[in-house]
Design an enzyme around this catalytic site. Structure first.
Site, PDB file in Angstrom:
ATOM      1  N   HIS A   1       0.898  -1.278   0.047  1.00  0.00           N
ATOM      2  CA  HIS A   1       0.078   0.051  -0.135  1.00  0.00           C
ATOM      3  C   HIS A   1       1.027   1.455   0.044  1.00  0.00           C
ATOM      4  O   HIS A   1       2.037   1.164   0.280  1.00  0.00           O
ATOM      5  CB  HIS A   1      -0.890  -0.237   1.114  1.00  0.00           C
ATOM      6  CG  HIS A   1      -0.241   0.015   2.567  1.00  0.00           C
ATOM      7  ND1 HIS A   1       0.176   1.182   3.103  1.00  0.00           N
ATOM      8  CD2 HIS A   1       0.055  -0.940   3.537  1.00  0.00           C
ATOM      9  CE1 HIS A   1       0.858   0.904   4.316  1.00  0.00           C
ATOM     10  NE2 HIS A   1       0.440  -0.314   4.573  1.00  0.00           N
TER      11      HIS A   1
ATOM     12  N   CYS B   1       3.145  -5.112   6.665  1.00  0.00           N
ATOM     13  CA  CYS B   1       2.640  -4.416   5.462  1.00  0.00           C
ATOM     14  C   CYS B   1       3.647  -4.057   4.499  1.00  0.00           C
ATOM     15  O   CYS B   1       4.920  -3.526   5.251  1.00  0.00           O
ATOM     16  CB  CYS B   1       1.645  -3.488   5.606  1.00  0.00           C
ATOM     17  SG  CYS B   1      -0.126  -4.203   5.739  1.00  0.00           S
TER      18      CYS B   1
END
Length: 247
Positions: free
Chosen positions: A207, A223
């Protein structure tokens, strides 16, 4: 006798009165200086209260010295109100190392073109291309204790994704005195940034981020972070079903 007497008597009268008779050369003689009363409170002086060189102080008139030439401003000493506060408000953010900017590199790995390979040691994401090439991006990866590896597929894609922190993350951060929301709509303040690529059935994503200066470090809870402009570029190049290999 009468013609002589009257001129003599007139001359005597003039000298007796203390007056010196004028001569033709008097008009060229030096004039005496004009003397001005030093009394600055005289009415005629008070009328000059706003004239150049005159200022009032406690209802008294004070003469200021006149300058023959105006003094130029000193540019190096002049600071306007618009410039000074602005310099104090400026906040310098760390700059990203140019090595983490997108670039084409040689790649001789075994993965097929179209595969995403994430090197969590060097903090690079490679999108494998044909002819021994790859497009390389800098990324932020899991901090100590949040490292992981494995092979998965991209199962979903979102533009300006919403964020729902996992319950475990909310509890963990609360123990540190940092309270996370249970939901945050997509936008510039959202930590997931402009795009998100969901990795398999895990809670991890590739992301964007609103903290681009963290790219290149071990900074996340697992992440994979990218600059917003980089994750938008990657988002347009890959599809759902793309293989992601984290090493």
């Amino acid at each position: 006798m009468k013609t002589v007497l009257f001129p003599v008597l007139g001359t005597v009268a003039v000298f007796a009165a203390g007056v010196t008779p004028s001569t033709a050369g008097d008009r060229y003689a030096d004039r005496p200086p004009v003397m001005v009363s030093p009394d600055l409170s005289a009415p005629w002086v008070l009328q000059l209260g706003h004239a150049p060189g005159i200022v009032r102080q406690n209802h008294q008139v004070v003469q200021q010295p006149r300058l023959r030439y105006a003094q130029p401003a000193q540019p190096d000493r002049v600071q306007t109100a618009a410039v000074q506060p602005q310099s104090k408000r400026m906040v310098m953010r760390p700059q990203i190392n140019p090595i983490y900017l997108p670039q084409e590199v040689a790649y001789d790995g075994p993965q097929k073109p179209g595969t995403i390979v994430i090197d969590t040691t060097q903090n690079f994401l490679f999108l494998i291309e044909k002819n021994g090439k790859a497009r390389r991006y800098g990324v932020g990866t899991g901090k100590p204790g949040f490292e992981w590896s494995g092979t998965h597929k991209i199962t979903n894609k979102r533009e300006w994704p919403d964020w729902r922190p996992p319950a475990e993350m909310i509890k963990r951060e609360a123990a540190k005195g940092r309270y996370l929301p249970t939901y945050l709509a997509g936008g510039m303040e959202n930590p997931l940034g402009a795009r998100a690529l969901y990795i398999g059935t895990t809670e991890y994503r590739i992301h964007g981020t609103n903290q681009p200066w963290t790219i290149g470090g071990a900074v996340s809870s697992g992440c994979i972070r990218m600059r917003n402009e980089d994750v938008v570029d990657l988002y347009e190049r890959v599809n759902v079903g793309t293989t992601v290999e984290v090493i």
